[in-house]
Design a protein around this motif. Structure first.
Motif, PDB file in Angstrom:
ATOM      1  N   PRO A  50      -1.320  -1.265  14.703  1.00 23.89           N
ATOM      2  CA  PRO A  50      -1.690  -0.807  13.827  1.00 23.89           C
ATOM      3  C   PRO A  50      -2.659  -1.220  12.813  1.00 23.89           C
ATOM      4  CG  PRO A  50       0.615  -0.359  13.801  1.00 23.89           C
ATOM      5  CD  PRO A  50       0.243  -1.316  14.910  1.00 23.89           C
ATOM      6  N   THR A  51      -2.156  -3.033  12.620  1.00 21.12           N
ATOM      7  CA  THR A  51      -3.489  -3.815  11.880  1.00 21.12           C
ATOM      8  C   THR A  51      -3.886  -4.143  12.305  1.00 21.12           C
ATOM      9  OG1 THR A  51      -2.128  -5.330  11.097  1.00 21.12           O
ATOM     10  CG2 THR A  51      -1.572  -3.623   9.953  1.00 21.12           C
ATOM     11  N   VAL A  54      -8.287  -4.685  11.363  1.00 29.38           N
ATOM     12  CA  VAL A  54      -8.835  -5.603   9.473  1.00 29.38           C
ATOM     13  C   VAL A  54      -9.444  -7.099  10.595  1.00 29.38           C
ATOM     14  CG1 VAL A  54      -7.388  -4.376   8.670  1.00 29.38           C
ATOM     15  CG2 VAL A  54      -6.728  -6.736   9.763  1.00 29.38           C
ATOM     16  N   ALA A  55      -8.834  -7.079  11.433  1.00 28.90           N
ATOM     17  CA  ALA A  55      -9.467  -8.792  12.290  1.00 28.90           C
ATOM     18  C   ALA A  55     -10.817  -8.582  12.956  1.00 28.90           C
ATOM     19  CB  ALA A  55      -8.277  -9.200  13.043  1.00 28.90           C
ATOM     20  N   PRO A  59     -11.550  -6.625   5.811  1.00 26.88           N
ATOM     21  CA  PRO A  59     -11.342  -5.282   5.494  1.00 26.88           C
ATOM     22  C   PRO A  59     -11.909  -5.272   4.277  1.00 26.88           C
ATOM     23  CG  PRO A  59      -9.562  -6.846   5.514  1.00 26.88           C
ATOM     24  CD  PRO A  59     -11.067  -7.613   6.247  1.00 26.88           C
ATOM     25  N   LEU A  74      -5.518 -11.597  -5.385  1.00 27.62           N
ATOM     26  CA  LEU A  74      -4.377 -10.699  -4.476  1.00 27.62           C
ATOM     27  C   LEU A  74      -4.557  -9.942  -3.943  1.00 27.62           C
ATOM     28  CD1 LEU A  74      -1.661 -11.175  -7.694  1.00 27.62           C
ATOM     29  CD2 LEU A  74      -1.773 -12.436  -5.361  1.00 27.62           C
ATOM     30  N   ASN A  75      -3.495  -9.240  -2.806  1.00 27.76           N
ATOM     31  CA  ASN A  75      -3.754  -8.329  -2.345  1.00 27.76           C
ATOM     32  C   ASN A  75      -2.942  -6.795  -2.338  1.00 27.76           C
ATOM     33  OD1 ASN A  75      -4.296  -5.849  -0.336  1.00 27.76           O
ATOM     34  ND2 ASN A  75      -3.744  -7.480   1.838  1.00 27.76           N
ATOM     35  N   GLY A  76      -3.428  -6.216  -3.239  1.00 27.52           N
ATOM     36  CA  GLY A  76      -2.724  -5.045  -4.039  1.00 27.52           C
ATOM     37  C   GLY A  76      -1.895  -3.940  -2.831  1.00 27.52           C
ATOM     38  N   GLY A  77      -3.055  -3.371  -1.637  1.00 30.40           N
ATOM     39  CA  GLY A  77      -2.034  -2.421  -1.193  1.00 30.40           C
ATOM     40  C   GLY A  77      -3.014  -2.206   0.168  1.00 30.40           C
ATOM     41  N   ASN A  78      -2.733  -1.892   0.778  1.00 34.06           N
ATOM     42  CA  ASN A  78      -3.329  -0.964   1.692  1.00 34.06           C
ATOM     43  C   ASN A  78      -2.636   0.224   2.396  1.00 34.06           C
ATOM     44  OD1 ASN A  78      -3.928  -4.477   2.359  1.00 34.06           O
ATOM     45  ND2 ASN A  78      -5.916  -3.444   2.687  1.00 34.06           N
ATOM     46  N   ARG A  79      -3.617   1.284   3.225  1.00 36.97           N
ATOM     47  CA  ARG A  79      -3.557   2.163   3.681  1.00 36.97           C
ATOM     48  C   ARG A  79      -4.310   2.567   4.835  1.00 36.97           C
ATOM     49  NH1 ARG A  79      -5.272   7.402   0.638  1.00 36.97           N
ATOM     50  NH2 ARG A  79      -7.278   7.283   1.490  1.00 36.97           N
ATOM     51  N   PHE A  80      -3.928   2.809   5.996  1.00 39.28           N
ATOM     52  CA  PHE A  80      -4.233   2.546   6.914  1.00 39.28           C
ATOM     53  C   PHE A  80      -3.977   4.646   7.991  1.00 39.28           C
ATOM     54  CE2 PHE A  80      -3.548  -1.536   7.297  1.00 39.28           C
ATOM     55  CZ  PHE A  80      -3.872  -2.325   7.562  1.00 39.28           C
ATOM     56  N   GLU A  81      -5.292   5.046   8.184  1.00 37.53           N
ATOM     57  CA  GLU A  81      -5.225   6.676   8.884  1.00 37.53           C
ATOM     58  C   GLU A  81      -5.356   6.426   9.603  1.00 37.53           C
ATOM     59  OE1 GLU A  81      -6.849   8.511   4.765  1.00 37.53           O
ATOM     60  OE2 GLU A  81      -6.849   9.437   6.611  1.00 37.53           O
ATOM     61  N   TYR A  82      -5.023   7.182  11.266  1.00 34.68           N
ATOM     62  CA  TYR A  82      -5.076   6.412  12.654  1.00 34.68           C
ATOM     63  C   TYR A  82      -5.604   7.915  12.649  1.00 34.68           C
ATOM     64  CZ  TYR A  82      -2.445   2.218  11.343  1.00 34.68           C
ATOM     65  OH  TYR A  82      -2.329   1.160  10.974  1.00 34.68           O
ATOM     66  N   VAL A  83      -6.849   8.524  13.738  1.00 32.62           N
ATOM     67  CA  VAL A  83      -7.435   9.228  13.645  1.00 32.62           C
ATOM     68  C   VAL A  83      -7.173   9.151  15.662  1.00 32.62           C
ATOM     69  CG1 VAL A  83      -9.805  11.208  14.307  1.00 32.62           C
ATOM     70  CG2 VAL A  83      -8.783   9.645  12.131  1.00 32.62           C
TER      71      VAL A  83
END
Lengths: 138, 129
Positions: A50-51, A54-55, A59, A74-83
């Motif tokens: 899933p992530t 980014v590699a 990102p 700092l990283n606050g958050g991430n949202r991934f959407e998968y098609v």
């Protein structure tokens, strides 16, 4: 004031896309990534976990000019959407842009928020995933 | 078996080490020093090196894909990093089904430190085949 001008300069970049980055999903990279996250599901020898995207392309741009603000990221958050699934051999083009820049002042001081969005398109021209990330300078 | 609201996902406990952070830095290509250089991490006000947020997101991704298997597809994973986590401390990944509408299933997912603090909180959407 210096800090204000940093925010102004970053805000001027909202909406503009960074140069696209194209990379091929390599079996060796998938294997190293799965080992690094400690997920030994054999499925990830062929398919991106899933992530993984980014590699393949950064990102978020650790914008050099944002580093005039605060002392660290700092990283606050991430949202991934998968098609659709990403498989070994796929050639993925990632296009990132700055979606928003704003400052928030709380009890522990001021923070600068930079929202990044990246769209990943495969060799057939189809969007496979989207990523939204929140970078924080503190 | 189809998921129902309230179902808890089998817990996944990860044991991140400094070595893993270096491995992850290399595999992701994120060489920000707060993840492997103790002195640098402390110089920016952290207690020491900390886990990459995206590594914690990967753990939650594994929680979901281990549970889902081939029954369906992950459509969305959203996480917020609420606290820092240091290597050498186990990281518990947990989740719960919050909504089921036919093949569309929503979940809450989170990662806990050994003191029970939810340092990563998030949500996911899956589609059951």
């Amino acid at each position: 004031m210096a800090i204000t001008s940093v925010i102004d300069r970053l805000r001027a970049r909202i909406g503009s896309a960074a140069p696209p980055i194209t990379a091929t999903v390599e079996a060796g990279h998938l294997k190293r990534f799965a080992e690094a996250i400690g997920d030994n599901n054999p499925r990830w020898l062929e398919e991106a976990p899933p992530t993984f995207l980014v590699a393949l392309a950064p990102p978020s741009m650790h914008l050099a000019e944002a580093e005039e603000y605060g002392k660290g990221w700092l990283n606050g958050g991430n949202r991934f959407e998968y098609v659709e699934p990403v498989k070994v051999g796929d050639r993925i083009t990632a296009t990132g842009r700055v979606a928003d820049v704003y400052e928030k002042t709380g009890s522990s001081g001021s923070l600068l928020f930079i929202i990044f969005e990246t769209e990943y398109v495969n060799q057939h021209g189809r969007t496979v995933a989207r990523l939204r990330g929140t970078g924080i300078r503190r | 078996m189809n998921p129902s609201v309230g179902d808890e996902l089998p817990e996944l406990v990860k044991h991140p080490t400094t070595r893993q952070l270096v491995q992850y830095a290399g595999a992701q290509g994120d060489f920000y020093e707060i993840h492997y250089d103790q002195d640098f991490a402390r110089s920016v006000g952290l207690p020491g090196v900390i886990l990459h947020g995206l590594l914690k997101a990967s753990f939650l991704g594994q929680l979901l894909t281990d549970w889902l298997g081939v029954r369906g597809t992950l459509k969305r994973l959203e996480v917020s990093y609420r606290g820092v986590d240091q290597p050498g401390r186990p990281y518990r990944c947990r989740g719960r089904v919050t909504k089921v509408e036919g093949p569309h299933v929503e979940l809450e997912v989170w990662g806990e430190d050994p003191d029970g603090n939810r340092t990563t909180v998030g949500s996911a959407v899956v589609e059951i085949k």
